[in-house]
Scaffold this motif. Structure first.
Motif, PDB file in Angstrom:
ATOM      1  N   VAL A  69       0.862  -1.184   0.000  1.00  0.00           N
ATOM      2  CA  VAL A  69       0.000   0.000   0.000  1.00  0.00           C
ATOM      3  C   VAL A  69       0.898   1.233   0.000  1.00  0.00           C
ATOM      4  N   PRO A  70       1.074   1.906  -1.163  1.00  0.00           N
ATOM      5  CA  PRO A  70       1.945   3.080  -1.246  1.00  0.00           C
ATOM      6  C   PRO A  70       1.159   4.378  -1.013  1.00  0.00           C
ATOM      7  N   LEU A  71       1.774   5.314  -0.298  1.00  0.00           N
ATOM      8  CA  LEU A  71       1.168   6.616  -0.028  1.00  0.00           C
ATOM      9  C   LEU A  71       2.240   7.689  -0.194  1.00  0.00           C
ATOM     10  N   ALA A  72       1.937   8.734  -0.955  1.00  0.00           N
ATOM     11  CA  ALA A  72       2.876   9.842  -1.161  1.00  0.00           C
ATOM     12  C   ALA A  72       2.334  11.089  -0.470  1.00  0.00           C
ATOM     13  N   PHE A  73       3.018  11.529   0.584  1.00  0.00           N
ATOM     14  CA  PHE A  73       2.663  12.746   1.308  1.00  0.00           C
ATOM     15  C   PHE A  73       3.560  13.883   0.810  1.00  0.00           C
ATOM     16  N   HIS A  74       2.962  14.866   0.139  1.00  0.00           N
ATOM     17  CA  HIS A  74       3.724  16.009  -0.362  1.00  0.00           C
ATOM     18  C   HIS A  74       3.791  17.090   0.713  1.00  0.00           C
ATOM     19  N   VAL A  75       5.005  17.415   1.135  1.00  0.00           N
ATOM     20  CA  VAL A  75       5.200  18.429   2.167  1.00  0.00           C
ATOM     21  C   VAL A  75       5.322  19.806   1.519  1.00  0.00           C
ATOM     22  N   ASP A  76       5.234  20.853   2.329  1.00  0.00           N
ATOM     23  CA  ASP A  76       5.228  22.209   1.769  1.00  0.00           C
ATOM     24  C   ASP A  76       6.468  23.027   2.093  1.00  0.00           C
ATOM     25  N   TYR A  77       7.440  22.466   2.835  1.00  0.00           N
ATOM     26  CA  TYR A  77       8.542  23.331   3.284  1.00  0.00           C
ATOM     27  C   TYR A  77       9.577  23.625   2.201  1.00  0.00           C
ATOM     28  N   TRP A  78       9.469  22.979   1.023  1.00  0.00           N
ATOM     29  CA  TRP A  78      10.341  23.352  -0.093  1.00  0.00           C
ATOM     30  C   TRP A  78       9.723  24.435  -0.977  1.00  0.00           C
ATOM     31  N   ASP A  79       8.486  24.838  -0.687  1.00  0.00           N
ATOM     32  CA  ASP A  79       7.829  25.850  -1.512  1.00  0.00           C
ATOM     33  C   ASP A  79       8.587  27.172  -1.497  1.00  0.00           C
ATOM     34  N   ARG A  80       9.360  27.394  -0.450  1.00  0.00           N
ATOM     35  CA  ARG A  80      10.075  28.671  -0.315  1.00  0.00           C
ATOM     36  C   ARG A  80      11.157  28.868  -1.377  1.00  0.00           C
ATOM     37  N   LEU A  81      11.504  27.806  -2.107  1.00  0.00           N
ATOM     38  CA  LEU A  81      12.548  27.918  -3.122  1.00  0.00           C
ATOM     39  C   LEU A  81      12.025  28.428  -4.455  1.00  0.00           C
ATOM     40  N   GLY A  82      10.738  28.791  -4.505  1.00  0.00           N
ATOM     41  CA  GLY A  82      10.232  29.431  -5.716  1.00  0.00           C
ATOM     42  C   GLY A  82       9.201  28.635  -6.485  1.00  0.00           C
ATOM     43  N   TRP A  83       8.971  27.369  -6.115  1.00  0.00           N
ATOM     44  CA  TRP A  83       7.945  26.567  -6.778  1.00  0.00           C
ATOM     45  C   TRP A  83       7.008  25.998  -5.723  1.00  0.00           C
ATOM     46  N   LYS A  84       5.716  26.328  -5.860  1.00  0.00           N
ATOM     47  CA  LYS A  84       4.725  25.847  -4.900  1.00  0.00           C
ATOM     48  C   LYS A  84       4.191  24.505  -5.378  1.00  0.00           C
ATOM     49  N   ASP A  85       4.414  23.481  -4.612  1.00  0.00           N
ATOM     50  CA  ASP A  85       3.897  22.148  -4.908  1.00  0.00           C
ATOM     51  C   ASP A  85       2.381  22.166  -4.712  1.00  0.00           C
ATOM     52  N   ARG A  86       1.623  21.953  -5.791  1.00  0.00           N
ATOM     53  CA  ARG A  86       0.163  22.044  -5.693  1.00  0.00           C
ATOM     54  C   ARG A  86      -0.426  20.935  -4.829  1.00  0.00           C
TER      55      ARG A  86
END
Length: 248
Positions: A69-86
């Motif tokens: 059972v695979p699950l991908a949790f996208h975190v937001d702390y890299w958004d500060r580098l200029g690309w916002k992970d939707r």
């Protein structure tokens, strides 16, 4: 402190046996885990992390593994580098930090792979054999994205405290990244967690199945799957996991 780490590959031989069974049965979709534990893979990733794409591709390679059972949790702390992970969420970043006490990692980083509740720093290692679980799950969803119900049965000789969480995932997403560390790269994503619902702990007793319910989904899209993970209520370690495609 969040950091990125090179992703290396160390995967056990593919397993052939599985206890997961899913069918479309007239007006509902059903799945059953049996008493053999599925392998739970939780990936913490981000579109803003340039060492994450290999981990994302590895997770996608698990599509044929009905015992995983695979699950991908996208975190937001890299958004500060200029690309916002939707797909990024502050709640998933917070969850990653809270799970350090469970998975044994000393800090949060990406890509982080957690297999059956244990941090896999240095590359994922899937188990070469499967073990019996004290928990069995039966899941049913009404058609067209209706309510999902689950029955949790305990095979252990004595009662124990259980907890759980629901995760609704989507696969087949594509992002053309125009800024940040992955500028100019097209990223493909599978098993992206789009909804996470924690279930409070309860006292489970042998011979007394416990019922759970997940409210109806919005129109299923992008290969939507519904996963239920049952945890040891004291340690937080996963005991059983089950996922099935959402009814259409």
């Amino acid at each position: 402190m969040a950091m990125s780490t090179p992703f290396s590959f160390c995967m056990a031989a593919a397993l052939t046996a599985t206890s997961v069974h899913a069918v479309a049965a007239g007006t509902a979709c059903m799945a059953s885990s049996g008493n053999t534990a599925a392998t739970l893979v939780e990936l913490y990733t981000s579109e803003g992390c340039n060492s994450c794409p290999p981990a994302d591709r590895w997770l996608s390679s698990l599509k044929s593994r009905v015992d995983v059972v695979p699950l991908a949790f996208h975190v937001d702390y890299w958004d500060r580098l200029g690309w916002k992970d939707r797909f990024g969420s502050a709640a998933f970043s917070q969850r990653q930090g809270q799970q350090l006490a469970v998975n044994g990692s000393r800090f949060a980083y990406t890509p982080q792979v957690v297999v059956d509740g244990a941090d896999q720093r240095g590359g994922p290692r899937l188990p070469s054999s499967r073990h019996a679980s004290p928990v069995a799950i039966e899941m049913t969803q009404a058609p067209a994205g209706g309510d999902t119900t689950a029955s949790i049965s305990l095979a252990a000789p004595a009662g124990m405290t259980l907890a759980a969480y629901w995760a609704v995932t989507e696969s087949g997403h594509r992002s053309d990244v125009s800024a940040g560390e992955n500028q100019g790269v097209t990223l493909l994503h599978d098993f992206v967690v789009r909804q996470l619902v924690d279930v409070p702990a309860w006292m489970a007793a042998p011979g007394q199945p416990h019922a759970l319910r997940l409210p109806a989904l919005s129109a299923p899209d992008h290969d939507t799957r519904i996963a239920l993970v049952v945890l040891d209520g004291r340690s937080g370690k996963p005991l059983q996991a089950l996922a099935m495609k959402a009814c259409r």
